[in-house]
Motif scaffolding. Sequence first.
Motif, PDB file in Angstrom:
ATOM      1  N   LYS A   1      29.498  44.477   3.857  1.00 20.62           N
ATOM      2  CA  LYS A   1      28.772  45.602   3.281  1.00 20.62           C
ATOM      3  C   LYS A   1      27.509  45.873   4.092  1.00 20.62           C
ATOM      4  O   LYS A   1      26.762  44.959   4.432  1.00 20.62           O
ATOM      5  CB  LYS A   1      28.398  45.299   1.829  1.00 20.62           C
ATOM      6  CG  LYS A   1      27.728  46.461   1.115  1.00 20.62           C
ATOM      7  CD  LYS A   1      27.465  46.133  -0.341  1.00 20.62           C
ATOM      8  CE  LYS A   1      26.817  47.313  -1.063  1.00 20.62           C
ATOM      9  NZ  LYS A   1      26.567  47.012  -2.489  1.00 20.62           N
TER      10      LYS A   1
ATOM     11  N   TYR B   1      34.230  40.365   2.445  1.00 23.81           N
ATOM     12  CA  TYR B   1      34.205  41.560   3.286  1.00 23.81           C
ATOM     13  C   TYR B   1      34.792  42.750   2.537  1.00 23.81           C
ATOM     14  O   TYR B   1      35.745  42.613   1.772  1.00 23.81           O
ATOM     15  CB  TYR B   1      34.988  41.306   4.579  1.00 23.81           C
ATOM     16  CG  TYR B   1      34.419  40.151   5.368  1.00 23.81           C
ATOM     17  CD1 TYR B   1      33.336  40.333   6.218  1.00 23.81           C
ATOM     18  CD2 TYR B   1      34.930  38.862   5.229  1.00 23.81           C
ATOM     19  CE1 TYR B   1      32.792  39.275   6.923  1.00 23.81           C
ATOM     20  CE2 TYR B   1      34.392  37.794   5.927  1.00 23.81           C
ATOM     21  CZ  TYR B   1      33.313  38.012   6.767  1.00 23.81           C
ATOM     22  OH  TYR B   1      32.773  36.946   7.453  1.00 23.81           O
ATOM     23  N   ASN B   2      34.213  43.922   2.811  1.00 22.51           N
ATOM     24  CA  ASN B   2      34.724  45.146   2.192  1.00 22.51           C
ATOM     25  C   ASN B   2      36.095  45.516   2.744  1.00 22.51           C
ATOM     26  O   ASN B   2      36.966  46.010   2.018  1.00 22.51           O
ATOM     27  CB  ASN B   2      33.749  46.305   2.430  1.00 22.51           C
ATOM     28  CG  ASN B   2      32.490  46.178   1.602  1.00 22.51           C
ATOM     29  OD1 ASN B   2      32.411  45.346   0.700  1.00 22.51           O
ATOM     30  ND2 ASN B   2      31.492  46.992   1.901  1.00 22.51           N
TER      31      ASN B   2
END
Length: 303
Positions: A230, A264-265
């Motif tokens: 992000k 993690y996105n």
Amino acid sequence: MKRLIKYCSVIVLFLVSACSDPSPTELIFDNTPVSENIDVEIISSNPDEVVYSTGYDSTGIVRPIPQHLSNIYVSGIKNSSGNNTERINYYSAVFFDGSQPIYNPHGRKLGFKTNNMGKVFFNNIAAKEVSHIVHIIEPGRVRDEIAGIKYEYYQRNSPNQFPFNSGILFTLMPVQMRDRKIEFEIQTPKEITGQVIRSGSRVIGDLKLLLKWDNKGDGNIEVIIGGIAKGRNDPFPLIRIKTSDDGELVIPASITKSIPFQNYNEIVFSFIRQTIKNDSSLSGLNDPNVIAQSIHNIKVVIQ
């Protein structure tokens, strides 16, 4: 079909603990001859050690510290997200000065300053001189340090397709040798197009990944699995897998459940096919490393 068997417990240990240095690990396929192995490397388990904003998804190079002084990259890149794919032609050259290292506040070497070598051309098109920036993590911030120049020629969604399975003429006109030039052809690989097929669930712990690609070759390819955190644009490399260029690889749940997808996105799978030349036949270059590659970056959300 190749599978990674449960020697991946070694991977688990490295992924759940912060490592100061990458640790290469060799895994063996089941249902294949013992001689047909793959190499798995944990690149780094700690995103706070190094800023990987040098664009490994464009260069295919995940080492923040250069291994050679004269580095030339020509890359035909596809970036896929959902149903959208953009194409990028990326050409670059950077010439490091090994006598001028750059360190972070903890004394870790991050790279070198660069030299201005003159004018660089790819297929007779001049590359631009741009700043070579090293990102240094300091307490509470990331500081950008300009460490000289590099040469870049960049095309996004250009009608001129990257010349796969062909050649690119590289020309360097050194400032100190006006009456001569360094010139050679860079051989490019066949284009690679990857596919990531998911089954199972990360939450449940039975996520399995089937990686497929086309235009099989005689050598090897690399697959880099990275995460986009992000607030960041560039993927952070987690694992590099080197395997036979035979079109298919299964990553079982015993490995995927050890990868911190939840941090993690988005996850990026980079399929990379390369040709490399770094021998003395490239006369006039100091410690040369010339890499031509086809890269397909596939961005997915792992749930």
